[in-house]
Design a protein around this motif. Structure first.
Motif, PDB file in Angstrom:
ATOM      1  N   ALA A  22      46.646  21.708  -1.498  1.00  0.00           N
ATOM      2  CA  ALA A  22      47.136  23.076  -1.625  1.00  0.00           C
ATOM      3  C   ALA A  22      47.001  23.575  -3.058  1.00  0.00           C
ATOM      4  O   ALA A  22      46.604  24.726  -3.292  1.00  0.00           O
TER       5      ALA A  22
ATOM      6  N   ARG B  55      47.787  27.182  -4.259  1.00  0.00           N
ATOM      7  CA  ARG B  55      48.990  27.379  -3.459  1.00  0.00           C
ATOM      8  C   ARG B  55      49.978  26.267  -3.803  1.00  0.00           C
ATOM      9  O   ARG B  55      49.588  25.160  -4.163  1.00  0.00           O
TER      10      ARG B  55
ATOM     11  N   GLU C 243      55.536  26.873   2.104  1.00  0.00           N
ATOM     12  CA  GLU C 243      54.923  27.420   0.885  1.00  0.00           C
ATOM     13  C   GLU C 243      56.020  27.989  -0.007  1.00  0.00           C
ATOM     14  O   GLU C 243      56.928  28.690   0.463  1.00  0.00           O
TER      15      GLU C 243
ATOM     16  N   PRO D 203      54.708  31.485  -6.035  1.00  0.00           N
ATOM     17  CA  PRO D 203      54.319  30.669  -7.187  1.00  0.00           C
ATOM     18  C   PRO D 203      55.229  30.816  -8.401  1.00  0.00           C
ATOM     19  O   PRO D 203      55.191  30.013  -9.307  1.00  0.00           O
TER      20      PRO D 203
END
Length: 313
Positions: free
Chosen positions: A187, A192, A224, A227
């Motif tokens: 990822a 990600r 997820e 960020p």
């Protein structure tokens, strides 16, 4: 899911240590082609010497010279020598009891093949051409059919004694990060951030470990996160690391990514080091072709309230 990652990994560092009087005399003696043991209270001679009797734990310093000849007590053939071993060609590892000693010394025997080695065979020291005060001053042992050598009775007193050594430590192995971390690294390569949620406590862990460190149950649900994140705590690094092209001082911080219940660590840049603070909002920065964030930089958002990250300190 793609195959679990694996890669060769090397951990290497120089181990520096000082020497007490017994080890100092032993290694200095090797430099001078003298082999010293230490005599215990009950008259045994230990080679290599130790500073405390392994039976009584009493301190022992009575040094005594032994001969550079001896007898093999057991052995094993090394058909494929590795980097840094005593010989580059196949050899035998042996335990050799030197004449005058009551214990055996581990070293290498230079022999043409395993058929030339046997328990009870006589051997002698082959000294290294250049000696510095280390066990490698004995280059190896070699077969010997001559008379028993007689020690000169050295006292163990030397001028310019060796007082410390640097021993390189190295470990070569193949590392596999496992299923959870493999998914995390894949990822990251796609820019990600993912973690895994515990099915019991519902916390999200980044990087994922495959199991919840609190509940001890397996994790599989991928989540997820980020960020963006919040600096929870940090340190200022003032010592430049070898082979790391980062100028000091710089900041290394624990960062709680949005949606994660565990802070990860990363370097903070794009802001003077003395302006980094707890609660600072940051985001990852990838370099061209990079498979993981090079550093984190401020987002420009207001600082996070302490209550939002206090449980992640």
């Amino acid at each position: 899911m793609s195959a679990v990652l694996k890669a060769p990994l090397t951990v290497e560092f120089p181990f520096t240590r000082s020497l007490g009087p017994v080890q100092s005399a032993f290694l200095t003696g090797l430099r001078e082609r003298v082999i010293l043991g230490v005599r215990t209270g009950d008259g045994r001679t230990l080679v290599p010497p130790v500073e405390y009797d392994p039976v009584t734990a009493e301190e022992i310093r009575d040094l005594v010279e032994v001969a550079p000849t001896g007898t093999v007590t057991t052995w094993a053939w090394n058909h494929a020598p590795r980097r840094g071993q005593p010989l580059a060609t196949p050899f035998a590892w042996i335990l050799v009891r030197l004449d005058g000693a009551d214990t055996a010394l581990l070293h290498a025997l230079d022999a043409p093949g395993p058929d030339a080695v046997h328990t009870g065979m006589r051997v002698r020291v082959r000294w290294a051409g250049e000696r510095t005060g280390a066990i490698t001053d004995i280059a190896c042992f070699e077969p010997y059919d001559g008379e028993r050598a007689e020690p000169a009775g050295h006292s163990g007193e030397f001028t310019d004694a060796v007082t410390g050594i640097v021993a390189p430590a190295r470990l070569d192995y193949t590392y596999s990060p496992g299923r959870a971390t493999t998914g995390y690294l894949h990822a990251l390569a796609g820019r990600r951030m993912v973690g895994e949620r515990c099915p019991s406590c519902r916390k999200v862990y980044v990087p994922p470990r495959g199991a919840c460190p609190t509940c001890g149950v397996a994790t599989a649900e991928q989540v997820e996160v980020g960020p963006g994140g919040t600096v929870t705590t940090f340190c200022i690094v003032n010592i430049k690391a070898k082979n790391l092209d980062i100028e000091v001082p710089y900041v290394y911080a624990h960062i709680a990514l949005d949606g994660a219940d565990l802070a990860l660590h990363g370097r903070i840049a794009g802001i003077p080091y003395d302006q980094v603070r707890m609660g600072l909002r940051v985001e990852p920065v990838w370099t061209e072709g990079g498979r993981y964030p090079d550093h984190y930089r401020p987002t420009g958002e207001p600082d996070a309230a302490y209550d939002t990250y206090k449980e992640l300190l």
